[in-house]
Design a protein around this motif. Structure first.
Motif, mmCIF file in Angstrom:
data_model
loop_
_atom_site.group_PDB
_atom_site.id
_atom_site.type_symbol
_atom_site.label_atom_id
_atom_site.label_comp_id
_atom_site.label_asym_id
_atom_site.label_seq_id
_atom_site.Cartn_x
_atom_site.Cartn_y
_atom_site.Cartn_z
ATOM 1 N N LEU A 1 14.746 -23.163 -4.317
ATOM 2 C CA LEU A 1 15.492 -23.384 -5.556
ATOM 3 C C LEU A 1 16.961 -22.970 -5.448
ATOM 4 O O LEU A 1 17.804 -23.451 -6.216
ATOM 5 C CB LEU A 1 14.840 -22.619 -6.701
ATOM 6 C CG LEU A 1 13.426 -23.056 -7.107
ATOM 7 C CD1 LEU A 1 12.886 -22.139 -8.201
ATOM 8 C CD2 LEU A 1 13.414 -24.508 -7.568
ATOM 9 N N ALA A 2 17.274 -22.082 -4.504
ATOM 10 C CA ALA A 2 18.622 -21.527 -4.426
ATOM 11 C C ALA A 2 19.738 -22.571 -4.324
ATOM 12 O O ALA A 2 20.788 -22.409 -4.952
ATOM 13 C CB ALA A 2 18.705 -20.540 -3.266
ATOM 14 N N PRO A 3 19.581 -23.665 -3.581
ATOM 15 C CA PRO A 3 20.676 -24.655 -3.511
ATOM 16 C C PRO A 3 20.954 -25.339 -4.847
ATOM 17 O O PRO A 3 22.006 -25.969 -5.002
ATOM 18 C CB PRO A 3 20.161 -25.667 -2.479
ATOM 19 C CG PRO A 3 19.182 -24.913 -1.651
ATOM 20 C CD PRO A 3 18.516 -23.983 -2.616
ATOM 21 N N TYR A 4 20.041 -25.203 -5.789
ATOM 22 C CA TYR A 4 20.186 -25.879 -7.078
ATOM 23 C C TYR A 4 20.479 -24.874 -8.195
ATOM 24 O O TYR A 4 20.135 -25.085 -9.354
ATOM 25 C CB TYR A 4 18.919 -26.682 -7.379
ATOM 26 C CG TYR A 4 18.490 -27.512 -6.194
ATOM 27 C CD1 TYR A 4 19.251 -28.603 -5.772
ATOM 28 C CD2 TYR A 4 17.368 -27.161 -5.450
ATOM 29 C CE1 TYR A 4 18.894 -29.344 -4.654
ATOM 30 C CE2 TYR A 4 17.001 -27.907 -4.321
ATOM 31 C CZ TYR A 4 17.768 -28.986 -3.936
ATOM 32 O OH TYR A 4 17.424 -29.718 -2.821
ATOM 33 N N ASP B 1 22.984 -24.195 -9.872
ATOM 34 C CA ASP B 1 23.731 -24.695 -11.026
ATOM 35 C C ASP B 1 22.925 -25.661 -11.886
ATOM 36 O O ASP B 1 23.380 -26.071 -12.955
ATOM 37 C CB ASP B 1 25.014 -25.394 -10.559
ATOM 38 C CG ASP B 1 25.983 -24.434 -9.886
ATOM 39 O OD1 ASP B 1 25.962 -23.241 -10.240
ATOM 40 O OD2 ASP B 1 26.743 -24.867 -8.999
ATOM 41 N N LYS B 2 21.725 -26.020 -11.427
ATOM 42 C CA LYS B 2 20.911 -26.992 -12.157
ATOM 43 C C LYS B 2 19.647 -26.388 -12.759
ATOM 44 O O LYS B 2 18.905 -27.087 -13.449
ATOM 45 C CB LYS B 2 20.528 -28.148 -11.229
ATOM 46 C CG LYS B 2 21.727 -28.933 -10.703
ATOM 47 C CD LYS B 2 21.274 -30.072 -9.796
ATOM 48 C CE LYS B 2 22.464 -30.862 -9.270
ATOM 49 N NZ LYS B 2 22.044 -31.977 -8.384
ATOM 50 N N GLY C 1 28.512 -20.008 -1.913
ATOM 51 C CA GLY C 1 27.650 -19.773 -3.061
ATOM 52 C C GLY C 1 26.189 -19.571 -2.730
ATOM 53 O O GLY C 1 25.360 -19.424 -3.641
ATOM 54 N N ALA C 2 25.840 -19.571 -1.436
ATOM 55 C CA ALA C 2 24.440 -19.398 -1.040
ATOM 56 C C ALA C 2 23.927 -18.026 -1.475
ATOM 57 O O ALA C 2 24.681 -17.048 -1.516
ATOM 58 C CB ALA C 2 24.288 -19.565 0.465
ATOM 59 N N PHE D 1 18.589 -15.575 -11.006
ATOM 60 C CA PHE D 1 18.143 -15.485 -9.618
ATOM 61 C C PHE D 1 18.019 -14.029 -9.188
ATOM 62 O O PHE D 1 17.063 -13.655 -8.493
ATOM 63 C CB PHE D 1 19.107 -16.236 -8.696
ATOM 64 C CG PHE D 1 18.705 -17.662 -8.447
ATOM 65 C CD1 PHE D 1 17.919 -18.010 -7.368
ATOM 66 C CD2 PHE D 1 19.102 -18.657 -9.317
ATOM 67 C CE1 PHE D 1 17.533 -19.320 -7.148
ATOM 68 C CE2 PHE D 1 18.724 -19.979 -9.114
ATOM 69 C CZ PHE D 1 17.935 -20.312 -8.019
ATOM 70 N N ASP D 2 18.966 -13.192 -9.599
ATOM 71 C CA ASP D 2 18.898 -11.781 -9.226
ATOM 72 C C ASP D 2 17.637 -11.132 -9.778
ATOM 73 O O ASP D 2 16.971 -10.354 -9.089
ATOM 74 C CB ASP D 2 20.133 -11.042 -9.741
ATOM 75 C CG ASP D 2 21.410 -11.477 -9.038
ATOM 76 O OD1 ASP D 2 21.314 -12.105 -7.971
ATOM 77 O OD2 ASP D 2 22.497 -11.195 -9.573
ATOM 78 N N GLN D 3 17.304 -11.459 -11.025
ATOM 79 C CA GLN D 3 16.099 -10.892 -11.631
ATOM 80 C C GLN D 3 14.847 -11.408 -10.946
ATOM 81 O O GLN D 3 13.872 -10.671 -10.741
ATOM 82 C CB GLN D 3 16.070 -11.220 -13.131
ATOM 83 C CG GLN D 3 14.956 -10.544 -13.908
ATOM 84 C CD GLN D 3 13.668 -11.365 -13.949
ATOM 85 O OE1 GLN D 3 13.690 -12.586 -13.829
ATOM 86 N NE2 GLN D 3 12.533 -10.679 -14.110
ATOM 87 N N THR D 4 14.843 -12.676 -10.565
ATOM 88 C CA THR D 4 13.697 -13.260 -9.866
ATOM 89 C C THR D 4 13.484 -12.594 -8.515
ATOM 90 O O THR D 4 12.356 -12.217 -8.151
ATOM 91 C CB THR D 4 13.905 -14.778 -9.678
ATOM 92 O OG1 THR D 4 14.028 -15.400 -10.959
ATOM 93 C CG2 THR D 4 12.745 -15.394 -8.917
ATOM 94 N N ILE D 5 14.563 -12.424 -7.771
ATOM 95 C CA ILE D 5 14.479 -11.769 -6.462
ATOM 96 C C ILE D 5 13.948 -10.344 -6.624
ATOM 97 O O ILE D 5 13.071 -9.897 -5.862
ATOM 98 C CB ILE D 5 15.855 -11.769 -5.775
ATOM 99 C CG1 ILE D 5 16.269 -13.200 -5.420
ATOM 100 C CG2 ILE D 5 15.829 -10.896 -4.519
ATOM 101 C CD1 ILE D 5 17.724 -13.350 -5.033
ATOM 102 N N SER D 6 14.443 -9.625 -7.621
ATOM 103 C CA SER D 6 13.991 -8.252 -7.856
ATOM 104 C C SER D 6 12.513 -8.192 -8.208
ATOM 105 O O SER D 6 11.804 -7.262 -7.803
ATOM 106 C CB SER D 6 14.808 -7.626 -8.990
ATOM 107 O OG SER D 6 16.149 -7.428 -8.603
ATOM 108 N N THR D 7 12.040 -9.185 -8.945
ATOM 109 C CA THR D 7 10.627 -9.202 -9.323
ATOM 110 C C THR D 7 9.734 -9.253 -8.092
ATOM 111 O O THR D 7 8.729 -8.527 -8.003
ATOM 112 C CB THR D 7 10.332 -10.401 -10.238
ATOM 113 O OG1 THR D 7 11.055 -10.247 -11.467
ATOM 114 C CG2 THR D 7 8.838 -10.495 -10.557
ATOM 115 N N TYR D 8 10.096 -10.090 -7.130
ATOM 116 C CA TYR D 8 9.276 -10.170 -5.917
ATOM 117 C C TYR D 8 9.315 -8.859 -5.136
ATOM 118 O O TYR D 8 8.289 -8.419 -4.590
ATOM 119 C CB TYR D 8 9.734 -11.340 -5.051
ATOM 120 C CG TYR D 8 9.207 -12.676 -5.532
ATOM 121 C CD1 TYR D 8 7.906 -13.065 -5.239
ATOM 122 C CD2 TYR D 8 9.991 -13.538 -6.291
ATOM 123 C CE1 TYR D 8 7.403 -14.285 -5.685
ATOM 124 C CE2 TYR D 8 9.501 -14.762 -6.742
ATOM 125 C CZ TYR D 8 8.208 -15.122 -6.438
ATOM 126 O OH TYR D 8 7.709 -16.316 -6.883
#
Length: 460
Positions: free
Chosen positions: A294-297, A299-300, A365-366, A395-402
């Protein structure tokens, strides 16, 4: 996505193939046979090494291979970089032309250990002064432990959690707290509220449980049990029913299993039109690696995440990943041991982390989502050094959740018929979700099939 890459890597592997290979390539007196004494290993490696693994290796893989090569200066490595294949493996064992070290799914390790086709590695770890109890997450270690011995060197650990489509959730006036798997009635109501259909077919799933892609998560999370302490199948345990019942309620509230499967099979999972970009899901169970997709998207999509919670309300996840094993007939087990440990040691993971960070600098932006290695120390160091604020709070919150849930894992349970258990569990869930059988009958039929494979195992 997990739906296309199921945890049961060897679902098609029959017990008869394993037993046949055992008859050709091992015996009850083999040093690798389960229950026999562990072989000794020499930490000094030399000679030639034949290895099988690293198909289509990325920057993380190639950097570790380079590091390991530097650590084993006196060893010449010949690498077969094709996917692991069960039939190919047992054929090689039967012919005597077996590699010294093989990369395979951790869920398959106990199957080969029970047949005496691979060696216990307790001596390998001790020769290199590696303490598995201090090195790996307990669930990761348990996946490759059978009859009190460790049979594989773990690598990677992909915990599943729930990725949320915050754009859809907020539009519906809901919050992250509505996606609590420990409260099935609330979860079903949430899924139903967010579900949309067009012409009688789903156009958006309120909650995609990826039912047949993560069967163990739903069964174990609700208190189920897939195998006993000896690895004997327990699919018909009454505690396994609850998870299937919740899955069926979720799917029935969103058009039913057949329509959901048809809809989700058409997702552009890895593309620019994926299910989060197109708002085809409000929430979905995914392994950690899907955040990279999902990271490349960025902005979407607008994403967040919550843990899968067990019936006790606590974060819950299951172990999954790969491991290196050493066949009983390996000609250079000492080099195999040294190579496997070099590839999965802290310094190798540091090299991998640096390589991934360097790769990401080439894409403006990666987002660095981290590496999940199966080792707490490596995970923590790489996270601290490379996982920084991305500028996208979701994204930061998602990464932290894992990262928050990775230590909450539970093993599926090491079984000599682990592949059959996973396959039969998937079959049972699908039969129950279709309405062909009750959950109890589906699990009983699955138990009968898995137990037949278990009873066919040679008694050592």
């Amino acid at each position: 996505m997990i739906r296309r890459v199921r945890t049961s890597v060897l679902a098609a592997l029959s017990a008869s193939v394993l037993i046949g290979a055992a008859a050709c390539g091992s015996s009850g007196s083999d040093p690798g046979a389960a229950g026999s004494s562990a072989p000794a290993f020499n930490p000094q490696a030399s000679g030639s090494l034949r290895a099988w693994g690293f198909n289509n290796a990325d920057d993380v893989g190639t950097s570790r291979l380079t590091y390991a090569k530097g650590q084993l200066g006196g060893v010449t490595v010949t690498l077969d970089q094709t996917d692991f294949d069960a039939q190919k493996f047992v054929t090689r064992v039967a012919s005597g032309n077996v590699p010294d070290v093989v990369q395979m799914g951790a869920q398959s390790v106990a199957s080969y250990a029970a047949q005496g086709l691979i060696q216990p590695l307790d001596g390998c770890f001790s020769a290199h002064q590696v303490d598995p109890a201090k090195t790996y997450y307990g669930s990761v270690r348990d996946d490759v432990t059978y009859q009190g011995k460790i049979w594989g060197v773990p690598q990677f650990y992909q915990p599943p959690a729930i990725i949320l489509n915050e754009r859809v959730i907020k539009q519906a006036g809901l919050t992250d707290a509505d996606f609590d798997t420990s409260k099935p009635d609330q979860l079903v109501a949430t899924a139903k509220k967010l579900y949309q259909q067009k012409g009688g077919n789903p156009s958006r799933l309120g909650f995609d449980p990826v039912a047949s892609g993560q069967p163990g998560l739903w069964i174990l999370g609700y208190g189920g049990k897939l195998a006993d302490d000896q690895g004997k199948p327990t699919l018909d345990d009454p505690s396994n029913v609850k998870g299937i019942e919740v899955l069926k309620q979720l799917e029935d509230a969103q058009g039913g299993y057949a329509k959901i499967k048809s809809f989700s099979d058409a997702f552009d999972t890895f593309g620019a039109g994926n299910q989060f970009v197109k708002d085809q899901v409000a929430a979905q169970v995914d392994a950690q690696w899907y955040v990279n997709v999902l990271a490349p998207y960025v902005d979407k999509v607008q994403i967040g995440a919550v843990p899968f919670r067990g019936s006790d309300g606590q974060p819950f996840t299951v172990a999954s990943g790969q491991a290196f094993v050493i066949p009983t007939a390996a000609k250079n087990k000492d080099a195999a041991c040294a190579w496997a440990l070099a590839l999965t040691g802290l310094d190798a993971w540091k090299a991998a982390g640096a390589a991934r960070a360097q790769t990401l600098t080439k894409t403006p932006g990666a987002i660095n989502t981290g590496l999940f290695t199966g080792q707490p120390q490596a995970d923590q160091q790489l996270r601290s050094q490379y996982v920084k604020k991305s500028g996208n709070a979701g994204f930061d919150q998602t990464i932290s959740t894992y990262y928050d849930i990775v230590g909450s894992g539970k093993s599926f349970g090491a079984s000599p018929v682990g592949a059959q258990i996973q396959s039969e569990l998937t079959n049972a869930i699908e039969a129950a979700l279709r309405g062909d059988k009750t959950p109890q009958q589906a699990l009983a039929d699955g138990q009968a099939a898995a137990l037949r494979a278990y009873d066919q195992l040679p008694k050592k």
